[in-house]
Design an enzyme around this catalytic site. Structure first.
Site, short mmCIF file in Angstrom:
data_model
loop_
_atom_site.label_atom_id
_atom_site.label_comp_id
_atom_site.label_asym_id
_atom_site.label_seq_id
_atom_site.Cartn_x
_atom_site.Cartn_y
_atom_site.Cartn_z
N GLY A 168 71.61 -4.79 4.47
CA GLY A 168 71.54 -3.84 3.36
C GLY A 168 71.27 -4.53 2.04
O GLY A 168 71.26 -5.76 1.95
N ASP A 169 71.02 -3.71 1.04
CA ASP A 169 70.75 -4.20 -0.32
C ASP A 169 69.53 -5.11 -0.38
O ASP A 169 69.47 -6.03 -1.20
CB ASP A 169 71.99 -4.94 -0.88
CG ASP A 169 73.24 -4.09 -0.76
OD1 ASP A 169 73.16 -2.92 -1.12
OD2 ASP A 169 74.25 -4.60 -0.27
N LYS A 188 65.24 -1.90 -0.83
CA LYS A 188 64.40 -0.84 -0.23
C LYS A 188 63.93 0.15 -1.29
O LYS A 188 62.83 0.67 -1.21
CB LYS A 188 65.19 -0.09 0.86
CG LYS A 188 65.59 -0.98 2.02
CD LYS A 188 66.39 -0.22 3.06
CE LYS A 188 67.81 0.08 2.67
NZ LYS A 188 68.69 -1.10 2.54
N ALA A 245 75.03 4.38 0.07
CA ALA A 245 73.82 3.63 -0.29
C ALA A 245 73.66 3.59 -1.80
O ALA A 245 74.12 4.50 -2.50
CB ALA A 245 72.60 4.29 0.33
N GLY A 246 73.01 2.57 -2.29
CA GLY A 246 72.69 2.51 -3.71
C GLY A 246 71.31 1.89 -3.85
O GLY A 246 71.13 0.70 -3.61
N HIS A 247 70.32 2.71 -4.13
CA HIS A 247 68.95 2.21 -4.24
C HIS A 247 68.56 2.13 -5.71
O HIS A 247 68.47 3.14 -6.40
CB HIS A 247 68.00 3.14 -3.46
CG HIS A 247 68.26 3.13 -1.99
ND1 HIS A 247 67.85 4.13 -1.13
CD2 HIS A 247 68.90 2.23 -1.21
CE1 HIS A 247 68.23 3.83 0.11
NE2 HIS A 247 68.88 2.68 0.08
N GLN A 283 71.29 1.50 4.19
CA GLN A 283 71.97 0.38 4.85
C GLN A 283 70.92 -0.45 5.61
O GLN A 283 69.84 -0.60 5.11
CB GLN A 283 73.12 0.85 5.75
CG GLN A 283 74.28 1.45 4.97
CD GLN A 283 74.10 2.92 4.64
OE1 GLN A 283 73.72 3.70 5.49
NE2 GLN A 283 74.38 3.31 3.42
N THR A 296 79.37 0.20 -5.46
CA THR A 296 80.78 -0.12 -5.67
C THR A 296 80.99 -1.25 -6.67
O THR A 296 82.13 -1.50 -7.07
CB THR A 296 81.43 -0.56 -4.34
OG1 THR A 296 80.72 -1.71 -3.86
CG2 THR A 296 81.36 0.54 -3.29
N LEU A 329 61.98 -13.01 -3.99
CA LEU A 329 61.52 -14.40 -3.84
C LEU A 329 61.83 -15.19 -5.11
O LEU A 329 62.24 -16.36 -5.04
CB LEU A 329 60.01 -14.42 -3.57
CG LEU A 329 59.41 -15.80 -3.38
CD1 LEU A 329 59.88 -16.42 -2.07
CD2 LEU A 329 57.89 -15.77 -3.43
N THR A 358 58.30 -10.00 -6.37
CA THR A 358 58.58 -11.16 -7.23
C THR A 358 59.30 -10.75 -8.52
O THR A 358 59.26 -11.47 -9.52
CB THR A 358 57.26 -11.88 -7.58
OG1 THR A 358 56.38 -10.91 -8.19
CG2 THR A 358 56.60 -12.48 -6.37
P1 IMP Z 1 80.80 2.60 5.02
O1 IMP Z 1 79.36 2.88 5.24
O2 IMP Z 1 81.29 2.98 3.64
O3 IMP Z 1 81.68 3.15 6.10
O4 IMP Z 1 80.99 0.99 5.09
C1 IMP Z 1 80.81 0.27 6.31
C2 IMP Z 1 80.15 -1.08 6.03
O5 IMP Z 1 78.82 -0.87 5.60
C3 IMP Z 1 80.82 -1.89 4.93
O6 IMP Z 1 80.67 -3.27 5.25
C4 IMP Z 1 79.98 -1.58 3.71
O7 IMP Z 1 80.06 -2.61 2.74
C5 IMP Z 1 78.61 -1.51 4.33
N1 IMP Z 1 77.67 -0.68 3.56
C6 IMP Z 1 77.64 0.66 3.49
N2 IMP Z 1 76.63 1.07 2.71
C7 IMP Z 1 76.00 -0.05 2.29
C8 IMP Z 1 74.84 -0.27 1.49
O8 IMP Z 1 74.17 0.64 1.01
N3 IMP Z 1 74.50 -1.57 1.30
C9 IMP Z 1 75.19 -2.61 1.86
N4 IMP Z 1 76.26 -2.44 2.62
C10 IMP Z 1 76.66 -1.17 2.84
#
Ligand code: IMP
Length: 433
Positions: free
Chosen positions: A14-15, A18, A41-43, A223, A300, A331, A413
């Site tokens: 994740g992160d 995207k 998610a945080g895009h 994710q 978060t 990169l 980049t």
């Molecule tokens: P949940 O999705 O809140 O239940 O978290 C489960 C796991 O997924 C934890 O390790 C979170 O940190 C991770 N996670 C959930 N959403 C993201 C995301 O958008 N980016 C990165 N990690 C995520």
């Protein structure tokens, strides 16, 4: 390859960035459709210096005229959705007439958040490190066949009252000394439904019609593959199918509608929450990557764990998702490092492995097998042509492609839309015709 419908999804934990990749590809598609996850998610997308952080609404919303779909595979916290819609409106982006929310999507209720926090506390040392957004408990209710869907909010009020009452008493049984009253919650969910009503749709039908009209759809993952409930580092995963299989189940589209799959991978690796990260770094190098990559959770604010690029992970993602190409991001964060490492296998207690294992115990104490490549001193930031990259950066990318078994079609980049290399003759240039 000719223009087609494509999935864009995370190839690591994740992160990966995207949001930026979806945003830059969106002008070539009529619809962007999110298929799983929730506001965990945080895009982050930068448009001419303005920062937009999207959680539930597909990153395509920043392009006028593109329809944005939230699929049935997504779990929706109505309050989070309204907050995002209001924030977009404040920044001059109107979602009305373009946002479609699946009538089959499940709802996250306030007590799901409470249950998430409680279940993490009960796990103690074995906690997952969730985002505390109620994602897991909402999917538990879905699979347990007691979830409340968006269409339930808009249907028969007596039936909804009964469902809310039953759910609240089940929740009260789970939380000792809890006596949550169902009636105020019922009134709240009715109001949620009313505000959402104009957006609610049969999204599978919308997508089918878009494709029938000769237009194309971008399927947006949240994710990533290593957080997938089936293929990720279980139990340290999210509760949905973030890998490509989620597209079909999470939107109601047939597999043959997916013409291409682009995996987004960082030029190094990060993860938030608990669970294995074989190439994890500590000390100065980790701090340096975290600071120059601004590796703090978009949802978060948690600091992300940082490590070298792990080709075992990306090769595994390529297999699970059938990746046609990689969009390699950040990169420029590696600029100025004297040397760069790339992991091609792990030395475990029982021998060397080069395929990502199901049993995470194998990774306890495992040592990554690294190749060391020279770094580069000239900046890659903002470079838009592969040939203009420092030769060592080109060398690193070529080795990473070889070790991962997939070519980098896009190289990012910098955070702006323009700070991007699209490789000539790559799979992506065909999609963008
Ligand atoms: P949940 O999705 O809140 O239940 O978290 C489960 C796991 O997924 C934890 O390790 C979170 O940190 C991770 N996670 C959930 N959403 C993201 C995301 O958008 N980016 C990165 N990690 C995520």
């Amino acid at each position: 390859m000719a223009k087609t419908n494509i999935a864009v999804l995370g190839a690591q934990w994740g992160d990966e960035g995207k949001g930026k990749i979806v945003d830059m590809l969106t002008p070539h598609f009529a619809t962007v459709a999110r298929y799983q996850g929730g506001h965990n998610a945080g895009h982050t997308v930068y448009v001419q210096g303005t920062k937009f952080v999207l959680h539930l609404i597909p990153s395509g919303i920043l392009h006028p005229g593109v329809s944005c779909v939230i699929g049935n595979g997504v779990v929706i916290d109505p309050q989070a959705l309204f907050k995002e819609v209001d924030e977009l409106a404040r920044m001059g982006v109107d979602v009305d007439g373009r946002l479609l929310v699946s009538e089959k999507a499940h709802v996250i209720l306030p007590y799901h958040r409470e249950l998430d926090v409680l279940s993490e506390a009960r796990r103690g040392e074995r906690r997952i490190g969730t985002t505390s957004r109620g994602i897991g408990p909402a999917y538990e209710d879905k699979i347990g066949r007691r979830g409340i869907r968006i269409c339930d909010l808009l249907g028969d009020r007596d039936a909804l009252a009964e469902e809310v009452r039953e759910n609240v008493s089940a929740r009260n049984r789970m939380i000792l000394d809890s006596t949550l009253d169902w009636k105020p919650l019922f009134d709240q969910v009715v109001a949620f439904g009313e505000r959402m009503r104009p957006w609610v749709a049969d999204v599978s039908l919308h997508i089918a019609q878009t494709m029938k009209n000769g237009k194309h759809v971008l399927f947006e993952g949240a994710q990533a593959t290593l957080l997938d409930i089936d293929h990720g580092t279980y139990p340290f995963v999210t509760s949905s199918n973030a890998s490509v299989g989620g597209v079909c189940t999470g939107l109601g589209v047939p597999p043959k509608a997916i013409g291409g799959v682009l995996g987004v991978a960082k030029a190094y690796t990060t993860r938030v929450g608990e669970g294995p990260l074989p190439t994890e770094l500590s000390g100065e190098l980790a701090d340096r990557l975290r600071e120059s990559g601004q590796e703090y959770g978009a949802s978060t604010g948690r600091p992300r764990r940082c490590g070298w690029y792990d080709a075992v992970v990306v090769r595994y993602s390529a297999r699970i998702n059938g990746l046609d190409g990689i969009a390699l991001t950040k990169l420029d964060v590696l600029d100025g490092l004297p040397e760069i490492k790339l992991c091609t296998g792990y030395k475990t207690a029982t021998g060397t492995i080069t395929e990502f294992p199901a049993d995470l115990r194998l990774l306890v104490g495992a040592e990554p097998i690294y190749e060391t490549l020279p770094g580069w001193s000239a900046p890659t930031k903002g470079v838009t042509d592969f040939d203009q990259l420092p030769v060592e950066a080109q060398q690193y990318i070529r080795r990473l492609e070889d070790a991962s078994g997939v070519a980098c079609a896009i190289i990012s980049t910098g955070s702006d839309r323009m700070e991007t290399i699209v490789r000539k003759d790559s799979i992506v240039s065909g999609w963008l015709d």
